[in-house]
Design a protein around this motif. Structure first.
Motif: not given
Length: 214
Positions: A116-129, A168-176
């Motif tokens: 999100g706003a803090s680049v230093e705290r990324p969150v790993r995510e799994l998305v199944a397709f 970023s959360a915004r880029e993630f939402a834009r791509r998927w």
């Protein structure tokens, strides 16, 4: 980052699963402690301060509504799980209803780090397709734990695509866009905004009444 372990065991519910992943135990503990030591005293203080200004009924109503929302979230947190067997994948999220995905529909999984706003705290995510690119389900490491995500990947044994750079959360939402949770969509943001307005409005109301009576 705290305890990132997830409870993954062979534990039967209404049906027997080969793998069950539950929310991180540290998340459950921290949520409970936050409610006990922060939310409860604040709610009591709001009602107590509102007594001299005859606003206690209004403030009590606001507290009850918020308590209901928090209580529902806690219950969901305690009953959330991802269960996998030979036929299907059951995903009961904290803020989402139970979804059952046929296991043979999962064609690939995407592993990506978002922030999100803090680049230093990324969150790993799994998305199944699915094979045609249809979104099936999504898991966040801050809820299920990085080890929980790894166990799901091992159990599914499908093609894994790893995004090389954090997004970023915004880029993630834009791509998927189909992978966004309800609270990341316009309606969800409105609901969260209304709850925030309710809390802030109640605080301002009490404060204003106190200044006018001084």
């Amino acid at each position: 980052m705290g305890d990132m372990t997830a409870q993954a065991t062979v534990r039967p519910r209404a049906r027997a699963y080969d793998l069950v992943v539950r929310p991180r135990s540290a998340l459950v503990r921290s949520t409970a402690l936050s409610i006990v030591f922060s939310a409860v005293p604040l709610a009591v203080a709001l009602v107590w301060v509102s007594f001299p200004f005859r606003l206690w009924a209004l403030m009590a109503s606001i507290v009850v509504v918020l308590a209901g929302v928090v209580g529902a979230a806690v219950v969901r947190l305690g009953t959330a799980y991802v269960g996998i067997d030979a036929r299907s994948i059951d995903v009961r999220g904290v803020f989402t209803p139970l979804r059952r995905v046929p296991r043979d529909q999962v064609d690939r999984v995407l592993l990506v780090e978002t922030h999100g706003a803090s680049v230093e705290r990324p969150v790993r995510e799994l998305v199944a397709f699915a094979e045609d690119g249809t979104h099936l389900f999504r898991m966040r490491g801050d809820v299920w734990g990085d080890s929980g995500l790894a166990r799901v990947v091992d159990e599914l044994d499908v093609t894994v695509i790893e995004e090389p750079h954090p997004l970023s959360a915004r880029e993630f939402a834009r791509r998927w866009p189909a992978s966004r949770a309800w609270y990341e969509r316009s309606r969800g943001i409105v609901v969260i905004g209304l709850l925030a307005v309710l809390v802030v409005g109640g605080l301002l109301l009490v404060e204003t009444a106190g200044l006018l009576s001084a």
